[in-house]
Design an enzyme around this catalytic site. Structure first.
Site, PDB file in Angstrom:
ATOM      1  N   CYS A 122       0.794  38.440  57.459  1.00  0.00           N
ATOM      2  CA  CYS A 122       0.220  37.180  56.996  1.00  0.00           C
ATOM      3  C   CYS A 122      -1.008  36.763  57.822  1.00  0.00           C
ATOM      4  O   CYS A 122      -2.024  37.429  57.788  1.00  0.00           O
ATOM      5  CB  CYS A 122       1.318  36.107  56.996  1.00  0.00           C
ATOM      6  SG  CYS A 122       1.002  34.704  55.910  1.00  0.00           S
ATOM      7  N   HIS A 123      -0.932  35.666  58.591  1.00  0.00           N
ATOM      8  CA  HIS A 123      -2.062  35.208  59.394  1.00  0.00           C
ATOM      9  C   HIS A 123      -2.127  35.862  60.776  1.00  0.00           C
ATOM     10  O   HIS A 123      -3.087  35.643  61.514  1.00  0.00           O
ATOM     11  CB  HIS A 123      -2.004  33.680  59.565  1.00  0.00           C
ATOM     12  CG  HIS A 123      -2.415  32.921  58.343  1.00  0.00           C
ATOM     13  ND1 HIS A 123      -1.555  32.688  57.287  1.00  0.00           N
ATOM     14  CD2 HIS A 123      -3.593  32.348  58.004  1.00  0.00           C
ATOM     15  CE1 HIS A 123      -2.181  31.998  56.357  1.00  0.00           C
ATOM     16  NE2 HIS A 123      -3.423  31.787  56.754  1.00  0.00           N
TER      17      HIS A 123
END
Length: 197
Positions: A122-123
């Site tokens: 994800c991030h």
């Protein structure tokens, strides 16, 4: 009669391997708990490394507060040589806080310098950018990081899981099954010469 306990221990791919999970406040809860459970199920020993000293409060989709999890080790005291690999869950607040900390960046770089497996979802690749370890690598991430990763010299692809010489990346919680399977596989394989700073 066969001793199933002994059989499980000898066939579990991560038996005897300690795995660092790097997270702080705002970590996406399922991206912490799901890989953690996968490492445990494979016989490994997960350890929460953080900017916090006592607990980390997770988030659910960056909006709702989740549960709190006990920290095993402050990042300033953590050493990559004590772990078989590194797992980096996402969460916008989590990744943004981690990427600005010099102890975090040094800890992450050391896994690459030691050719050890790293998994980021994800991030989390934001932190990889600031650690200076994405140039020339193929990876994926949450879609909004695509330009940042390309600008840092990475090749970004839109796939549920990407493995590049020990670096495993995925896009979002929907990819967790594939992410977990690959991170366990890469951790079981051990060092990868292509994994470097």
């Amino acid at each position: 009669m066969t001793d199933t306990t002994q059989q499980t221990e000898t066939t579990a791919p991560l038996t005897g391997k300690k795995v660092a999970f790097l997270a702080t406040k705002g970590v996406e809860q399922v991206e912490l708990t799901s890989p953690w459970e996968a490492v445990l199920a494979a016989g490994g020993t997960p350890s929460l490394v953080s900017l916090e000293k006592e607990t980390v409060t997770a988030m659910k989709q960056d909006w709702e507060h989740g549960e709190s999890f006990p920290v095993d080790l402050h990042v300033s005291e953590a050493k990559a040589e004590d772990f078989a690999g590194l797992v980096m869950p996402g969460g916008t607040l989590n990744a943004d806080a981690l990427r600005g900390d010099e102890d975090v960046l040094a800890f992450v770089r050391d896994f690459f310098a030691q050719h050890k497996p790293v998994a980021a979802i994800c991030h989390a690749p934001w932190t990889l950018i600031d650690a200076g370890v994405v140039e020339g690598r193929e990876l994926t991430s949450y879609a909004s990081l695509k330009t940042d990763l390309k600008n840092a010299g990475a090749t970004w692809v839109d796939k549920e899981v990407v493995v590049d010489s020990g670096l495993t990346t995925s896009r979002n919680p929907g990819d967790l099954d594939a992410f977990n399977a690959k991170l366990v596989e890469e951790l079981a394989e051990g060092r990868h010469e292509g994994q470097s700073v």
